[in-house]
Design an enzyme around this catalytic site. Structure first.
Site, PDB file in Angstrom:
ATOM      1  N   HIS A 365       0.837  -1.200   0.000  1.00 31.72           N
ATOM      2  CA  HIS A 365       0.000   0.000   0.000  1.00 31.72           C
ATOM      3  C   HIS A 365       0.866   1.242   0.000  1.00 31.72           C
ATOM      4  O   HIS A 365       2.085   1.170   0.205  1.00 31.72           O
ATOM      5  CB  HIS A 365      -0.993  -0.011   1.158  1.00 31.72           C
ATOM      6  CG  HIS A 365      -0.444   0.174   2.537  1.00 31.72           C
ATOM      7  ND1 HIS A 365      -0.547   1.357   3.235  1.00 31.72           N
ATOM      8  CD2 HIS A 365       0.178  -0.681   3.372  1.00 31.72           C
ATOM      9  CE1 HIS A 365      -0.030   1.205   4.443  1.00 31.72           C
ATOM     10  NE2 HIS A 365       0.413  -0.014   4.552  1.00 31.72           N
ATOM     11  N   ASP A 375       6.102   2.842   7.519  1.00 27.48           N
ATOM     12  CA  ASP A 375       4.859   2.142   7.183  1.00 27.48           C
ATOM     13  C   ASP A 375       4.010   3.032   6.293  1.00 27.48           C
ATOM     14  O   ASP A 375       3.413   3.985   6.786  1.00 27.48           O
ATOM     15  CB  ASP A 375       4.119   1.800   8.487  1.00 27.48           C
ATOM     16  CG  ASP A 375       2.802   1.089   8.249  1.00 27.48           C
ATOM     17  OD1 ASP A 375       2.472   0.782   7.088  1.00 27.48           O
ATOM     18  OD2 ASP A 375       2.080   0.839   9.226  1.00 27.48           O
ATOM     19  N   GLU A 413      -5.274   1.166   2.814  1.00 30.54           N
ATOM     20  CA  GLU A 413      -4.924  -0.006   3.633  1.00 30.54           C
ATOM     21  C   GLU A 413      -5.070   0.302   5.115  1.00 30.54           C
ATOM     22  O   GLU A 413      -5.589  -0.498   5.889  1.00 30.54           O
ATOM     23  CB  GLU A 413      -3.492  -0.461   3.327  1.00 30.54           C
ATOM     24  CG  GLU A 413      -3.118  -1.794   3.976  1.00 30.54           C
ATOM     25  CD  GLU A 413      -2.503  -1.699   5.367  1.00 30.54           C
ATOM     26  OE1 GLU A 413      -2.233  -2.741   5.953  1.00 30.54           O
ATOM     27  OE2 GLU A 413      -2.296  -0.575   5.879  1.00 30.54           O
ATOM     28  N   GLU A 414      -4.580   1.488   5.509  1.00 31.06           N
ATOM     29  CA  GLU A 414      -4.593   1.813   6.943  1.00 31.06           C
ATOM     30  C   GLU A 414      -6.021   1.839   7.497  1.00 31.06           C
ATOM     31  O   GLU A 414      -6.263   1.444   8.629  1.00 31.06           O
ATOM     32  CB  GLU A 414      -3.894   3.154   7.208  1.00 31.06           C
ATOM     33  CG  GLU A 414      -2.407   3.166   6.864  1.00 31.06           C
ATOM     34  CD  GLU A 414      -1.557   2.281   7.763  1.00 31.06           C
ATOM     35  OE1 GLU A 414      -2.113   1.554   8.606  1.00 31.06           O
ATOM     36  OE2 GLU A 414      -0.333   2.307   7.596  1.00 31.06           O
ATOM     37  N   ASP A 442       4.942  -4.144   2.599  1.00 33.83           N
ATOM     38  CA  ASP A 442       4.675  -3.258   3.743  1.00 33.83           C
ATOM     39  C   ASP A 442       5.974  -2.711   4.320  1.00 33.83           C
ATOM     40  O   ASP A 442       6.844  -2.317   3.568  1.00 33.83           O
ATOM     41  CB  ASP A 442       3.782  -3.940   4.786  1.00 33.83           C
ATOM     42  CG  ASP A 442       2.778  -2.935   5.376  1.00 33.83           C
ATOM     43  OD1 ASP A 442       3.174  -1.771   5.614  1.00 33.83           O
ATOM     44  OD2 ASP A 442       1.609  -3.292   5.577  1.00 33.83           O
TER      45      ASP A 442
END
Ligand code: NAG
Ligand code: NAG
Ligand code: NAG
Ligand code: NAG
Length: 524
Positions: A365, A375, A413-414, A442
């Site tokens: 992502h 991240d 994604e988060e 990731d």
């Protein structure tokens, strides 16, 4: 720059040497050279590919895509999408395009942060959290809104009452509270992060009757060496005193309003927000995260019995179960909104030469809670360089991938693995039949061991690949661990007696974009 020059010089020397040897052979040989075996040819290709990956490019990619905070559904994140598409096109990926969905996202009110307030018995305010973590390093945290403390999909609103300490907020913890005679009905749950998904903690608290929840990071989990300045960020990687973990508390599969089907505007009947709340996919109570220094202010004022010994955390007070403070009350104010917005997955290809309708998929992502330099953009920056290095290898050798290599960068994604889930829902049939493997990146940490989780059918590939990659850590090479595999097996020895050469390789769990491939499509 210097390194590049040396490499070019060395490269040119090699070309000269090779040319000369060729000339020599042309004029003097009688015996034709032995053809290389297929394996030896592939060995050369894979070495060429590894040598083509350039760390400076990864650093430059990372800088480009982490210039500003870029939460899913914001203009800043759309700018990141454009930048990645450009990187990929420049690298030579084919048919780079966006695949868009309209999904339910969640945002804080940046002008009106969330607070926990403590009142005394006379209803005078005696403590209030600031709602925004202070900037420690301006260049890394200074953007407007970067420090706001929130979790995605919290209900908007206020809850006031007595606090109950719920340990890690697992089912067994709530059951234990019940056996200890502490009811959560009408109370605010104070729950520690770690040991489970934060969305589950909130859902269980709600089931047990909580009217609000406060999530906090306990030093026992996030500052294991102590909380003095020399033991926390920026001196170490442990959490600083005002640090707060962000995250999503949505408990669904992809877009909460479009189960099973892709969330294209007006295409399929949808779930309503009210339905999603009834199903506890979205929480109905206000929830906010706080730091351990703010949790201290609550914990030191709590009354009730001492917690079971194993529930005591790393804050320097004796934890009490509650309910309530020795005097006064706690209020939480959460200012949050739900909004349908567009997300954009990015897809690009290297078309296969022999079997182009089968896909080897590489994904990660790109949306982030803040800048996302770890991240997820450590992985995203690396993936873009892998794409470029593959095209370069194709340019410079006669390697052609047999199958199509599909590069995917997911959005949303988060918030809840949304972009990849909607994609797998839209292309369910094609992907079930034709996706060979999905590889997810990731976060990539520096100075750590490689680590992977995989379906057992992929153990050999993971191990054999790691054996080919030279160890980037000098400290490890000094100890004789020359490949990525050597550090991996040393740091994470495996548990399979029949295969001692396999490092620890657990089945993939939750928490990233492999989930819909593994659990919805059944693609390894
Ligand atoms: C406990 O920790 C708090 C917050 O870090 C600090 O202000 C306080 O002085 C500490 N108290 C003791 C007795 O160490
Ligand atoms: C959130 O609740 C407050 C009142 O508590 C209200 O003023 C505000 O409009 C609400 N925001 C949304 C997005 O519903
Ligand atoms: C691959 O070759 C094309 C055509 O010569 C060139 O434009 C491109 O820059 C090369 N790409 C890489 C990554 O080497
Ligand atoms: C990684 O280790 C090297 C060598 O010990 C050190 O110079 C570097 O600062 C470390 N990097 C990080 C991100 O910790």
């Amino acid at each position: 720059m210097l390194k590049a020059t040396v490499a070019i010089v060395v490269g040119i020397l090699c070309i000269i040497l090779v040319t000369h040897i060729g000339v020599y052979h042309k004029t003097h040989t009688a015996v034709p050279p032995r053809p290389l075996s297929v394996n030896a040819i592939y060995e050369r290709f894979s070495e060429h590919l590894i040598d083509s990956v350039n760390g400076d490019n990864i650093a430059s990619n990372l800088r480009i895509i982490t210039e500003e905070p870029h939460v899913a559904g914001t203009k800043a994140n759309y700018r990141v999408a454009e930048k990645i598409a450009k990187l990929w096109k420049d690298a030579g990926l084919q048919d780079v395009h966006f695949i868009k969905y309209e999904v339910l996202l969640s945002y804080p009110d940046y002008n009106n942060p969330n607070h926990v307030t403590i009142f005394d018995a006379q209803e005078r305010q005696i403590f209030k959290t600031s709602g925004v973590s202070p900037v420690i390093i301006q260049e890394e945290q200074g953007a407007p809104g970067a420090g706001i403390q929130w979790v995605a999909y919290s209900a908007n609103g206020t809850a006031e009452g007595d606090v109950v300490y719920c340990h890690h907020g697992r089912v067994e913890d709530f059951k234990k509270l019940r056996t200890l005679g502490v009811s959560l009905e009408g109370k605010i749950a104070l729950i520690r992060y770690s040991h489970g998904f934060r969305g589950d903690k909130v859902r269980f608290a709600q089931q047990y009757g909580a009217i609000g929840a406060i999530l906090y990071s306990d030093p026992a989990e996030v500052a294991k060496n102590g909380i003095s300045q020399s033991k926390i960020y920026p001196a170490t990687e442990w959490m600083p005193e005002h640090g707060v973990q962000r995250g999503s508390i949505m408990r669904g599969d992809g877009d909460p309003l479009s189960p099973i089907y892709p969330s294209k505007p007006d295409l399929y009947p949808r779930r309503t927000i009210e339905d999603a709340k009834k199903l506890a996919i979205l929480p109905s109570i206000p929830v906010l995260p706080i730091s351990y220094s703010d949790a201290y202010e609550i914990l030191k004022r709590m009354k009730g019995n001492n917690v079971p010994q194993e529930w005591q955390g790393g804050i320097n007070v004796t934890y009490k179960l509650g309910p309530g403070l020795t005097s006064g009350k706690v209020r939480i104010d959460v200012n949050a909104k739900l909004e349908k917005r567009e997300i954009k997955n990015i897809v690009g290809y290297i078309h296969g030469a022999e079997d182009p309708d089968h896909y080897v998929i590489l994904g990660n992502h790109y949306d982030a809670w803040v800048y996302g330099s770890l991240d997820p953009n450590s992985g995203t920056a690396t993936l873009a360089e892998v794409a470029r290095a593959m095209v370069q290898t194709i340019n410079e050798t006669n390697w052609r991938p047999a199958r199509t290599i599909m590069f995917c960068n997911w959005d949303g994604e988060e918030h809840g693995i949304i972009g990849s889930t909607e994609f797998t829902e839209e292309f369910l049939n094609i992907l079930t039949n034709r996706a060979v493997i999905y590889l997810n990146v990731d976060t990539i940490y520096a100075n750590q061991s490689f680590y992977a989780s995989a379906m057992p059918t992929l153990y050999h590939i993971a191990v054999e690949s790691a054996k080919k990659v030279p160890n980037p850590m000098k400290s490890e090479r000094k100890r004789g661990r020359m490949t990525v595999y050597d550090t991996w097996i040393k740091r994470f020895p495996g548990k399979l007696a029949s295969h001692p050469e396999f490092p620890e390789l657990p089945a993939p769990g939750g928490g990233s974009d492999h989930v819909p491939f593994a659990t919805f499509l059944g693609v390894p």
